[in-house]
Motif scaffolding. Sequence first.
Motif, PDB file in Angstrom:
ATOM      1  N   PRO A   1      55.472  31.181  86.987  1.00  0.00           N
ATOM      2  CA  PRO A   1      57.046  31.139  86.624  1.00  0.00           C
ATOM      3  C   PRO A   1      57.235  32.473  86.085  1.00  0.00           C
ATOM      4  O   PRO A   1      56.475  32.967  84.945  1.00  0.00           O
ATOM      5  N   ALA A   2      58.459  32.617  85.776  1.00  0.00           N
ATOM      6  CA  ALA A   2      59.121  33.734  84.975  1.00  0.00           C
ATOM      7  C   ALA A   2      59.074  33.196  83.075  1.00  0.00           C
ATOM      8  O   ALA A   2      58.801  34.034  82.502  1.00  0.00           O
ATOM      9  N   THR A   3      59.032  31.962  82.954  1.00  0.00           N
ATOM     10  CA  THR A   3      58.884  31.612  81.838  1.00  0.00           C
ATOM     11  C   THR A   3      57.692  30.454  81.594  1.00  0.00           C
ATOM     12  O   THR A   3      57.459  30.101  82.778  1.00  0.00           O
ATOM     13  N   THR A   4      57.240  30.410  80.444  1.00  0.00           N
ATOM     14  CA  THR A   4      55.707  29.844  80.255  1.00  0.00           C
ATOM     15  C   THR A   4      56.244  28.464  80.324  1.00  0.00           C
ATOM     16  O   THR A   4      57.218  27.897  79.328  1.00  0.00           O
ATOM     17  N   PRO A   5      55.699  27.407  81.176  1.00  0.00           N
ATOM     18  CA  PRO A   5      55.977  26.234  81.144  1.00  0.00           C
ATOM     19  C   PRO A   5      55.310  25.096  79.923  1.00  0.00           C
ATOM     20  O   PRO A   5      54.476  25.747  79.278  1.00  0.00           O
ATOM     21  N   ALA A   6      55.509  24.161  79.403  1.00  0.00           N
ATOM     22  CA  ALA A   6      55.084  23.363  78.626  1.00  0.00           C
ATOM     23  C   ALA A   6      53.698  22.915  79.017  1.00  0.00           C
ATOM     24  O   ALA A   6      53.242  22.573  80.312  1.00  0.00           O
ATOM     25  N   ALA A   7      52.670  22.756  78.017  1.00  0.00           N
ATOM     26  CA  ALA A   7      51.293  22.155  78.452  1.00  0.00           C
ATOM     27  C   ALA A   7      51.520  20.795  78.748  1.00  0.00           C
ATOM     28  O   ALA A   7      52.368  20.054  78.212  1.00  0.00           O
TER      29      ALA A   7
END
Length: 201
Positions: free
Chosen positions: A74-80
């Motif tokens: 993804p373009a942004t980091t997803p939550a863990a």
Amino acid sequence: MFKMNQKGFTLIELLIVVAIIAILAAIAIPQFSAYRIRGFNASANSDSRNLATTQEALFADTQAYGEAFQAMLPATTPAATAGPQLVTGPKNPASATVVGAYISNGRGSAGFSISNSVMVAVSGVTGAAPQVPNIEYIIVARHSAGNACYGRDSDSTASYRATTTVAAPFVAGDAIAGTAGTDDFAGGTVSSTNCTNFVAQ
């Protein structure tokens, strides 16, 4: 007029040739099958090593290991998220046509590739709240047509191998729960649902 002397193979000669071909096939087919399984196993071992390298690179950047996701990077980091993740190849994070795979820990992400028919289970030990990125990872990889599983633990530089049943389905139980600061594969007694007794190779 000349009469040509025509000669063919006798039945005995043909039977001898057929017998020789059958003997050669009986020797070659099992060997070929063993070579194929070794190739499948090598593919899983290579993917586990590459994913471990990707984990260490992500740790160098973010001071935490990642969990596996089966999607395009993804373009942004997803939550863990918590819990083991299963990813099946082929996956290539650089390709728009083959759905990718990546690891992420809420602080950063890194893409990785998985070979065709290789299945990877990734589990980790989360850190203290409120930040929960992984402080350890465990990787188990297996080819769907192979007869071995390969394991890696962030607490060790060793690579581990276990036996498995060919064509056994890969399940969440193949991801081994980790203990921080401990090489969970050491000792040769650790098993998962389909992978029996990991030992250092």
